[in-house]
Design a protein around this motif. Sequence first.
Motif, PDB file in Angstrom:
ATOM      1  N   PHE A   2      46.296  47.940  36.415  1.00  0.00           N
ATOM      2  CA  PHE A   2      44.940  47.757  36.922  1.00  0.00           C
ATOM      3  C   PHE A   2      44.272  46.593  36.206  1.00  0.00           C
ATOM      4  N   LEU A   3      43.199  46.124  36.814  1.00  0.00           N
ATOM      5  CA  LEU A   3      42.446  44.975  36.332  1.00  0.00           C
ATOM      6  C   LEU A   3      41.038  45.429  35.963  1.00  0.00           C
ATOM      7  N   ASN A   4      40.501  44.844  34.904  1.00  0.00           N
ATOM      8  CA  ASN A   4      39.108  45.101  34.522  1.00  0.00           C
ATOM      9  C   ASN A   4      38.383  43.761  34.403  1.00  0.00           C
ATOM     10  N   ILE A   5      37.355  43.576  35.224  1.00  0.00           N
ATOM     11  CA  ILE A   5      36.512  42.383  35.151  1.00  0.00           C
ATOM     12  C   ILE A   5      35.207  42.798  34.496  1.00  0.00           C
ATOM     13  N   SER A   6      34.982  42.346  33.278  1.00  0.00           N
ATOM     14  CA  SER A   6      33.813  42.754  32.494  1.00  0.00           C
ATOM     15  C   SER A   6      32.749  41.660  32.514  1.00  0.00           C
ATOM     16  N   LEU A   7      31.525  42.045  32.865  1.00  0.00           N
ATOM     17  CA  LEU A   7      30.380  41.134  32.891  1.00  0.00           C
ATOM     18  C   LEU A   7      29.330  41.687  31.928  1.00  0.00           C
TER      19      LEU A   7
ATOM     20  N   VAL B  67      34.976  38.628  30.805  1.00  0.00           N
ATOM     21  CA  VAL B  67      36.369  38.764  30.384  1.00  0.00           C
ATOM     22  C   VAL B  67      37.127  39.440  31.521  1.00  0.00           C
ATOM     23  N   ILE B  68      38.326  38.938  31.802  1.00  0.00           N
ATOM     24  CA  ILE B  68      39.218  39.590  32.766  1.00  0.00           C
ATOM     25  C   ILE B  68      40.481  40.005  32.033  1.00  0.00           C
ATOM     26  N   LEU B  69      40.786  41.288  32.105  1.00  0.00           N
ATOM     27  CA  LEU B  69      41.973  41.843  31.451  1.00  0.00           C
ATOM     28  C   LEU B  69      42.797  42.621  32.466  1.00  0.00           C
ATOM     29  N   SER B  70      44.116  42.549  32.334  1.00  0.00           N
ATOM     30  CA  SER B  70      44.972  43.421  33.135  1.00  0.00           C
ATOM     31  C   SER B  70      45.715  44.363  32.191  1.00  0.00           C
ATOM     32  N   TYR B  71      45.916  45.582  32.665  1.00  0.00           N
ATOM     33  CA  TYR B  71      46.598  46.609  31.887  1.00  0.00           C
ATOM     34  C   TYR B  71      47.794  47.106  32.686  1.00  0.00           C
ATOM     35  N   THR B  72      48.960  47.022  32.086  1.00  0.00           N
ATOM     36  CA  THR B  72      50.171  47.557  32.684  1.00  0.00           C
ATOM     37  C   THR B  72      50.672  48.696  31.816  1.00  0.00           C
TER      38      THR B  72
ATOM     39  N   VAL C 232      28.604  45.670  32.876  1.00  0.00           N
ATOM     40  CA  VAL C 232      29.131  46.244  34.113  1.00  0.00           C
ATOM     41  C   VAL C 232      30.538  45.700  34.292  1.00  0.00           C
ATOM     42  N   GLY C 233      31.343  46.421  35.039  1.00  0.00           N
ATOM     43  CA  GLY C 233      32.707  45.949  35.207  1.00  0.00           C
ATOM     44  C   GLY C 233      33.365  46.523  36.441  1.00  0.00           C
ATOM     45  N   TYR C 234      34.234  45.707  37.034  1.00  0.00           N
ATOM     46  CA  TYR C 234      35.066  46.167  38.147  1.00  0.00           C
ATOM     47  C   TYR C 234      36.365  46.739  37.592  1.00  0.00           C
ATOM     48  N   ILE C 235      36.776  47.880  38.127  1.00  0.00           N
ATOM     49  CA  ILE C 235      38.102  48.433  37.871  1.00  0.00           C
ATOM     50  C   ILE C 235      38.868  48.333  39.175  1.00  0.00           C
ATOM     51  N   ILE C 236      39.977  47.594  39.141  1.00  0.00           N
ATOM     52  CA  ILE C 236      40.747  47.346  40.367  1.00  0.00           C
ATOM     53  C   ILE C 236      42.198  47.735  40.114  1.00  0.00           C
ATOM     54  N   HIS C 237      42.674  48.745  40.811  1.00  0.00           N
ATOM     55  CA  HIS C 237      44.051  49.201  40.650  1.00  0.00           C
ATOM     56  C   HIS C 237      44.979  48.346  41.510  1.00  0.00           C
ATOM     57  N   LEU C 238      45.870  47.623  40.862  1.00  0.00           N
ATOM     58  CA  LEU C 238      46.810  46.752  41.564  1.00  0.00           C
ATOM     59  C   LEU C 238      48.060  47.511  41.997  1.00  0.00           C
ATOM     60  N   SER C 239      48.397  48.564  41.260  1.00  0.00           N
ATOM     61  CA  SER C 239      49.531  49.432  41.589  1.00  0.00           C
ATOM     62  C   SER C 239      49.339  50.731  40.827  1.00  0.00           C
ATOM     63  N   ASP C 240      50.312  51.615  40.916  1.00  0.00           N
ATOM     64  CA  ASP C 240      50.201  52.879  40.189  1.00  0.00           C
ATOM     65  C   ASP C 240      50.219  52.667  38.680  1.00  0.00           C
ATOM     66  N   ASP C 241      50.830  51.580  38.223  1.00  0.00           N
ATOM     67  CA  ASP C 241      51.004  51.355  36.789  1.00  0.00           C
ATOM     68  C   ASP C 241      50.208  50.162  36.256  1.00  0.00           C
TER      69      ASP C 241
ATOM     70  N   LYS D 110      43.711  41.570  44.267  1.00  0.00           N
ATOM     71  CA  LYS D 110      45.022  42.092  44.640  1.00  0.00           C
ATOM     72  C   LYS D 110      45.918  40.986  45.180  1.00  0.00           C
ATOM     73  N   LYS D 111      45.366  40.091  45.977  1.00  0.00           N
ATOM     74  CA  LYS D 111      46.146  38.968  46.494  1.00  0.00           C
ATOM     75  C   LYS D 111      46.614  38.047  45.372  1.00  0.00           C
ATOM     76  N   HIS D 112      45.745  37.846  44.380  1.00  0.00           N
ATOM     77  CA  HIS D 112      46.056  36.898  43.313  1.00  0.00           C
ATOM     78  C   HIS D 112      46.973  37.496  42.245  1.00  0.00           C
ATOM     79  N   TRP D 113      46.648  38.699  41.741  1.00  0.00           N
ATOM     80  CA  TRP D 113      47.358  39.241  40.591  1.00  0.00           C
ATOM     81  C   TRP D 113      48.510  40.177  40.929  1.00  0.00           C
ATOM     82  N   ASP D 114      48.475  40.810  42.088  1.00  0.00           N
ATOM     83  CA  ASP D 114      49.497  41.806  42.386  1.00  0.00           C
ATOM     84  C   ASP D 114      50.891  41.204  42.456  1.00  0.00           C
ATOM     85  N   SER D 115      50.980  39.942  42.849  1.00  0.00           N
ATOM     86  CA  SER D 115      52.292  39.312  43.001  1.00  0.00           C
ATOM     87  C   SER D 115      52.745  38.551  41.767  1.00  0.00           C
TER      88      SER D 115
END
Length: 273
Positions: free
Chosen positions: A134-139, A42-47, A123-132, A168-173
């Motif tokens: 982030f992305l969570n990739i859950s495996l 699952v891939i989720l983004s949180y703003t 396991v999961g990646y936490i990736i901060h796209l900006s200060d507000d 970051k290239k894909h979701w940040d924009s």
Amino acid sequence: MSSPLQEFSQNLAAILPELHSERLPALLLSMLNSLVPFDNAVILSYTKGEPPQVHYNDIPPLERETQIDAFITGPFVLDPFYRAAVDRGETGLHRLCDLAPEGFEKSEYYRCYFKYTDIKDEVGYIIHLSDDKFLNISLSRLSLSQRFNQPQIAVLKDINAVIETLCKKHWDSQPTTKPDSPLPMQLDSALKHFGTAYLTERESQVVHLFLHGHSTKSIAERLGISPETVKLHRKNSYAKLDVSSQAELFYLFIDSLASLTNYSGGDPLVGYL
């Protein structure tokens, strides 16, 4: 037969032209699965101030209502990955068992939601796209006999920089799409202030830690008080909130969130009880 590095290179080459396309999430997870097999992703983004947005979900449709659909309506604020990102600013690859507090499997978040996912290891990646944001990739893996081992976790950690840059290239924009949700847009604030209008400061601390999945022993150690004092605060809190168990406390929290339409701060129980 291609080597793991060659296969990774081929998968990466296929992903790069798909940046900003709808195909990228599936291709990204296909690459990860070729390196370290998993059962669900699952891939989720949180703003900040908005409900989660689902970008990828391979859970069978018939199971989604009790899993991801239920998750994004409120319980996500108690998810250990979410709390790690929001409370401590964690980033990179993490394992659920390393983030979850002591007593997690006895928490109502676990009993009422997590156990129904059948996840045995995550396991999961936490990736901060900006200060507000982030992305969570859950495996996830669904078998007790097939937990992620240390070499597999090491592989996923080794490619963290690549995964982070791609995301970051894909979701940040990408503009944020606000989903239609009856829940308040400030769930973190609602969690922070839950019960504060009715409880003492210490009682509120104890209730919040129980909601986060901490055990009596863990709460006692965190707050520097005895387990007996924790139990006393819990008893008094339950009486003031008119609940008799941790399950009722959890459902009171979720129901109070769901009942609000124009939340502007403070205790979500005000106007509900």
